[in-house]
Design a protein around this motif. Structure first.
Motif, PDB file in Angstrom:
ATOM      1  N   VAL A 142      -6.902  -2.487   2.959  1.00 11.27           N
ATOM      2  CA  VAL A 142      -7.512  -1.560   1.997  1.00 11.27           C
ATOM      3  C   VAL A 142      -8.896  -1.129   2.489  1.00 11.27           C
ATOM      4  O   VAL A 142      -9.255   0.049   2.443  1.00 11.27           O
ATOM      5  CB  VAL A 142      -7.590  -2.220   0.604  1.00 11.27           C
ATOM      6  CG1 VAL A 142      -8.447  -1.382  -0.325  1.00 11.27           C
ATOM      7  CG2 VAL A 142      -6.200  -2.377   0.025  1.00 11.27           C
ATOM      8  N   LEU A 157     -10.281  -2.748  -3.833  1.00 12.80           N
ATOM      9  CA  LEU A 157      -9.233  -1.908  -4.413  1.00 12.80           C
ATOM     10  C   LEU A 157      -9.763  -1.114  -5.607  1.00 12.80           C
ATOM     11  O   LEU A 157      -9.144  -0.144  -6.038  1.00 12.80           O
ATOM     12  CB  LEU A 157      -8.077  -2.811  -4.839  1.00 12.80           C
ATOM     13  CG  LEU A 157      -6.653  -2.270  -4.879  1.00 12.80           C
ATOM     14  CD1 LEU A 157      -6.290  -1.619  -3.558  1.00 12.80           C
ATOM     15  CD2 LEU A 157      -5.687  -3.399  -5.186  1.00 12.80           C
ATOM     16  N   VAL A 175      -2.959   4.782  -6.341  1.00 17.59           N
ATOM     17  CA  VAL A 175      -4.308   4.694  -5.787  1.00 17.59           C
ATOM     18  C   VAL A 175      -4.658   6.065  -5.196  1.00 17.59           C
ATOM     19  O   VAL A 175      -3.767   6.856  -4.884  1.00 17.59           O
ATOM     20  CB  VAL A 175      -4.414   3.607  -4.693  1.00 17.59           C
ATOM     21  CG1 VAL A 175      -4.332   2.236  -5.285  1.00 17.59           C
ATOM     22  CG2 VAL A 175      -3.348   3.802  -3.634  1.00 17.59           C
ATOM     23  N   GLU A 196      -6.602  -7.083   1.793  1.00 22.64           N
ATOM     24  CA  GLU A 196      -8.001  -6.657   1.653  1.00 22.64           C
ATOM     25  C   GLU A 196      -8.462  -5.940   2.927  1.00 22.64           C
ATOM     26  O   GLU A 196      -9.108  -4.885   2.853  1.00 22.64           O
ATOM     27  CB  GLU A 196      -8.893  -7.863   1.369  1.00 22.64           C
ATOM     28  CG  GLU A 196     -10.286  -7.463   0.926  1.00 22.64           C
ATOM     29  CD  GLU A 196     -11.329  -8.488   1.272  1.00 22.64           C
ATOM     30  OE1 GLU A 196     -10.981  -9.668   1.413  1.00 22.64           O
ATOM     31  OE2 GLU A 196     -12.491  -8.102   1.415  1.00 22.64           O
ATOM     32  N   ARG A 210      -9.908   2.697   3.304  1.00 25.48           N
ATOM     33  CA  ARG A 210     -10.954   3.366   2.533  1.00 25.48           C
ATOM     34  C   ARG A 210     -12.231   3.532   3.343  1.00 25.48           C
ATOM     35  O   ARG A 210     -13.227   3.997   2.813  1.00 25.48           O
ATOM     36  CB  ARG A 210     -11.283   2.565   1.278  1.00 25.48           C
ATOM     37  CG  ARG A 210     -10.134   2.395   0.340  1.00 25.48           C
ATOM     38  CD  ARG A 210     -10.586   1.787  -0.942  1.00 25.48           C
ATOM     39  NE  ARG A 210     -11.131   2.815  -1.826  1.00 25.48           N
ATOM     40  CZ  ARG A 210     -11.280   2.661  -3.126  1.00 25.48           C
ATOM     41  NH1 ARG A 210     -10.974   1.531  -3.695  1.00 25.48           N
ATOM     42  NH2 ARG A 210     -11.764   3.622  -3.866  1.00 25.48           N
ATOM     43  N   LEU A 238       0.832  -1.203   0.000  1.00 26.41           N
ATOM     44  CA  LEU A 238       0.000   0.000   0.000  1.00 26.41           C
ATOM     45  C   LEU A 238       0.868   1.255   0.000  1.00 26.41           C
ATOM     46  O   LEU A 238       0.566   2.221  -0.709  1.00 26.41           O
ATOM     47  CB  LEU A 238      -0.936  -0.015   1.207  1.00 26.41           C
ATOM     48  CG  LEU A 238      -1.987   1.097   1.204  1.00 26.41           C
ATOM     49  CD1 LEU A 238      -2.897   0.965   0.002  1.00 26.41           C
ATOM     50  CD2 LEU A 238      -2.801   1.069   2.472  1.00 26.41           C
TER      51      LEU A 238
END
Lengths: 248, 366
Positions: free
Chosen positions: B359, B270, A246, B356, B363, A237
């Motif tokens: 992320v 994603l 991203v 996952e 988010r 990330l």
């Protein structure tokens, strides 16, 4: 509203025979969705058989400006298209030069705004809004007033299927036209193109050293072995964020 | 026989050495100066010479749009083509949109001699054309080069039509006898070298053995000209809805991914498009249209995350034009690790669930 659609026969990628071009078909389909008065125009030296595919795919009537081979089509086309408020064409023809220059030349010649690579057109108030296709899935909305020239992206919309009945009912109307002669081009069979390479003055020893070290930056791939999966996920990330890949 | 009295000329192989003019290591007898460290030579910073220090009597102009402050390969090739064509007395001038933060060293590394960097205003063809025509008048370059893709192709065609310059598009080869372009269904066509050249990929080798001067013209603002067409903003459609060839972010699964629902959940979190290797497709885990590689699709994403893909040559062909490749694999010797910019040596299943979760947390999806 009357809309003009420009078409040109494409070269079939496998058989090499003339067929309808993807982008031109998309332009035709878009025009027919926008208006019931769609005039289809072609300028060039192709015969009726080469244009027949367009009749079978939805064009009812094709106006042809018949020119001798090797003549420029811009001035006769510009003259014929002056009265149309909206001119649509495929972004790139699959035949001829296929340079994608015609919409730009036409917009310049007619003194109109150009909407390039359009996926969709819609009318809102006094303006027309176009959805433009950009690489990597980006879509841009553009707005402009008529008169307009729009080049339609090949991905826009699919035309109706091939129909024998439409092929029989369709008409091609020919009209003789004249255009200036284009410069002759020399055709050659395709081969592997030779890239420009800068002459390098380094010694053979240095070249061998370079070959061992690998390309610049290429050998610099980071390998992460330490830590558990959570830490490694954080590394990925962080990498994505560092390179702005991203947006969160 | 007594050897000790005889003078045997011996050379200590670890004596200091110097680099000869032919690039070979030379040991000079009786000389103590020089380098002892062999590793310095092999891995020292590559020092590239200046292409040409001038004075310049002619110039070429390259126009390019940067994406996220970086030029892509097509634009680099256009600049390389200009640098190779320029010769000793030719200057490489560049008009770069969206590279106002680039350091002079970065510009020099691109082999640009002088660059005008302008912030990218988005869709503003009339303003860009006005600036370009102003630049053409000031500098009068004999050739203007563009990469024949997206914004550059659009601006190049507009310039050629507005300024009535001769133009050749889709140039695949620049040779002494002219330029060659690909003609649909008819091989190559040979044309005279035009004032505006729109270059297809592979016209020039982007790796250059020299650098440019890397000077910067004063940054000019775009002239205030009203646009005929209004830009109402652009939006990136979610990668999961896009065709694989168009997607900017792809997560791809190979044989190492056994938990397909978990993998798909990661792709959704994603917002990435889903790809797969041939093995995973043949197994029936993914449909054929997801296959990336020589027999499947060729993708050009900015970021390609390969999960459990060893990286067969055919697969690597399909991701040749991806900018950033991230590989997750248990096998540190897999070919994909050599290709990847970031490699994670880990089990895919645990990595996918960890990634996952991360992320989703970042988010705020959970």
């Amino acid at each position: 509203m009357k809309i003009a659609v420009l078409i040109a026969p494409a070269v079939h990628p496998v058989s090499g025979r003339p067929c309808a071009g993807e982008a031109d078909l998309a332009a035709l389909a878009l025009a027919q969705r926008l208006s019931s008065q769609v005039d289809v125009w072609y300028a060039g030296a192709a015969d009726d058989a080469a244009l027949a595919d367009y009749l079978a795919r939805g064009a009812t009537h094709i106006h042809t400006l018949a020119l001798a081979a090797g003549r420029e089509v811009l001035s006769p086309l510009a003259e014929a298209l002056q009265d149309y408020a909206l001119v649509l064409c495929g972004a790139r023809a699959g035949g001829g030069d296929g340079s994608g220059l015609l919409p730009y030349q036409l917009a310049e010649q007619l003194g109109r705004a150009l909407l390039p690579d359009v996926l969709d057109l819609s009318k809102s108030d006094q303006q027309w809004q176009a959805l433009q296709a950009l690489p990597k899935g980006v879509r841009r909305t553009l707005a402009a007033k008529l008169p307009l020239v729009a080049s339609v992206h090949a991905r826009a919309a699919s035309a109706v299927g091939w129909s024998y009945a439409r092929l029989q009912q369709g008409k091609i109307q020919r009209k003789a036209a004249t255009g200036a002669a284009l410069p002759q081009v020399v055709l050659e069979p395709a081969r592997r193109a030779r890239a420009l390479v800068a002459a390098s003055k380094v010694s053979g020893h240095a070249r061998m050293q370079g070959a061992i070290a690998g390309g610049e930056g290429k050998s610099a791939g980071i390998v992460v072995k330490q830590g558990d999966s959570v830490e490694k996920a954080q590394v990925v990330l962080d990498y994505l964020r560092q390179h702005q890949l991203v947006d969160f | 026989m007594d050897f000790s009295t005889q003078a045997i000329p011996r050379i200590d192989p670890r004596r200091p050495w110097v680099l000869g003019p032919s690039g070979l290591k030379r040991i000079v007898l009786g000389d103590d100066s020089g380098s002892r460290d062999a590793a310095l030579l092999a891995h020292g910073p590559a020092h590239k010479p200046l292409r040409s220090s001038g004075p310049f009597s002619q110039r070429l102009l390259v126009v390019a749009h940067a994406e996220r402050g970086q030029l892509d390969d097509a634009a680099r090739e256009a600049i390389a083509a200009a640098a190779i064509l320029a010769g000793k007395d030719g200057e490489v001038l560049a008009l770069l949109y969206g590279m106002q933060d680039a350091a002079p060293e970065a510009l020099a590394e691109l082999a640009v001699d002088r660059a005008l960097t302008v912030a990218d205003p988005g869709y503003a063809p009339e303003q860009k054309l006005a600036l370009l025509q102003q630049l053409l008048q000031q500098e009068s370059p004999h050739t203007v080069l563009f990469a024949d893709r997206s914004e550059d192709a659009d601006l190049g065609r507009r310039l050629a039509c507005r300024a009535r310059l001769s133009v050749v598009t889709d140039v695949v080869e620049i040779a002494a006898d002219g330029v060659r372009r690909r003609q649909p269904g008819a091989g190559f066509s040979l044309r005279e070298r035009a004032q505006v050249l729109l270059l297809a990929r592979g016209v020039a080798e982007a790796k250059l053995p020299f650098v440019g001067k890397g000077e910067r013209l004063q940054t000019a603002a775009l002239p205030a000209i009203s646009e005929q067409v209004q830009d109402l903003g652009s939006a990136a459609s979610p990668a999961s809805q896009l065709a694989l060839e168009e997607a900017d972010l792809i997560v791809s699964a190979g044989n190492g991914v056994s938990n397909v629902p978990g993998f798909l959940a990661l792709a959704e979190a994603l917002g990435a498009a889903v790809g797969a290797s041939r093995v995973a497709v043949d197994d029936g885990r993914f449909s054929r249209d997801k296959q990336v590689g020589a027999t499947g699709k060729t993708v050009q994403a900015s970021a390609y995350i390969a999960l459990g893909i060893s990286g067969a040559v055919q697969h690597l062909q399909g991701i040749k034009s991806c900018r950033h490749v991230i590989a997750v694999n248990l096998d540190a010797a897999a070919p994909m690790i050599k290709r990847a910019d970031l490699s994670i040596i880990d089990d895919c299943q645990s990595f996918i669930s960890a990634f996952e979760a991360l992320v989703r947390r970042e988010r705020n999806l959970v």
